[in-house]
Design a protein around this motif. Structure first.
Motif, short mmCIF file in Angstrom:
data_model
loop_
_atom_site.label_atom_id
_atom_site.label_comp_id
_atom_site.label_asym_id
_atom_site.label_seq_id
_atom_site.Cartn_x
_atom_site.Cartn_y
_atom_site.Cartn_z
N GLY A 139 0.82 -1.22 0.00
CA GLY A 139 0.00 0.00 0.00
C GLY A 139 0.84 1.25 0.00
O GLY A 139 0.57 2.21 -0.75
N LEU A 155 -4.62 6.62 0.00
CA LEU A 155 -4.97 5.70 1.07
C LEU A 155 -5.81 6.45 2.10
O LEU A 155 -5.51 7.60 2.45
CB LEU A 155 -3.72 5.14 1.72
CG LEU A 155 -2.76 4.39 0.78
CD1 LEU A 155 -1.52 3.95 1.52
CD2 LEU A 155 -3.45 3.21 0.15
N TYR A 199 -6.78 2.74 6.46
CA TYR A 199 -5.56 2.05 6.06
C TYR A 199 -4.41 2.44 6.98
O TYR A 199 -3.64 1.59 7.41
CB TYR A 199 -5.22 2.36 4.59
CG TYR A 199 -4.20 1.42 4.03
CD1 TYR A 199 -4.57 0.21 3.49
CD2 TYR A 199 -2.84 1.74 4.06
CE1 TYR A 199 -3.64 -0.66 2.98
CE2 TYR A 199 -1.90 0.86 3.55
CZ TYR A 199 -2.31 -0.33 3.01
OH TYR A 199 -1.39 -1.20 2.53
#
Length: 155
Positions: free
Chosen positions: A116, A127, A131
Motif C-alpha cells: 500500500g 490511502l 488504512y
C-alpha cells in the motif's frame, strides 16, 4: 498441506523411514516410494506446467508465435518483473519453511502495508484513514511480538 510437505523430515539417499505426510498411513510392510527432495518436486511441477502451457500456446497462438517469434513483446521491464516474481517465490518458500504461524501472519500483514505504501509513493494511490490505522495496528503488533522483556520494562 503445503507447509506440512515442506517441513517434513526426509532423506534423499538414506534408507531412513522419513516419510511425507501422505505416506504416513501406509502399512510398514509395504515398500515406500523413494523420498525425493523438495527441489525435485518443484521441478516436476514446473515441467508439468510447461507441458500444459506449451500445448495451450500451440493450440491457441501458434500462428502468432511462428510469425513474430516466441519472445515477441518481452522487454527489459518484463524480464525484471519475472525476476522479481521468482525472487518473491523463493522468499515465500523460505518463510514457509523456517517461520512459525504467527510470524507468517505478521509477514503477510507487513507485505500488505508495504504494498500500500509503495503504491501510494510510486503510483499516487490515495490511502484512507482506516488504512493508516491498520498500519499502526500492524506496527504495534509486530513490536509487541518481537519485544523481549516488555513487561519488565513497562511495569
Amino acid at each position: 498441506y503445503t507447509e506440512k510437505v515442506i517441513k517434513a523430515k526426509r532423506s534423499i539417499n538414506s534408507g531412513s523411514n522419513a516419510q511425507l505426510p501422505s505416506q504416513q498411513q501406509h502399512v510398514k510392510d509395504q515398500p515406500l516410494k523413494e523420498n525425493y527432495g523438495l527441489a525435485y518436486t518443484q521441478v516436476q511441477l514446473a515441467v508439468v506446467s510447461l507441458i500444459i502451457m506449451g500445448f495451450y500456446c500451440m493450440v491457441m497462438e501458434l500462428d502468432e508465435i511462428m510469425e513474430k517469434g516466441l519472445w515477441y513483446g518481452f522487454t527489459g521491464p518484463a524480464f525484471i518483473s519475472i525476476f522479481v516474481s521468482a525472487i518473491g517465490g523463493l522468499i515465500v518458500a523460505a518463510v514457509l519453511k523456517f517461520a512459525d504461524a504467527v510470524l507468517k501472519g505478521y509477514a503477510t500483514a507487513i507485505s500488505v502495508v508495504l504494498t500500500g505504501v509503495l503504491s501510494m509513493v510510486l503510483f499516487g494511490t490515495h490511502l484512507n484513514t482506516l488504512y493508516f490505522l491498520g498500519i499502526g495496528n500492524v506496527v504495534c503488533a509486530v513490536f509487541l511480538y518481537s519485544a523481549k522483556d516488555l513487561d519488565r520494562l513497562l511495569c
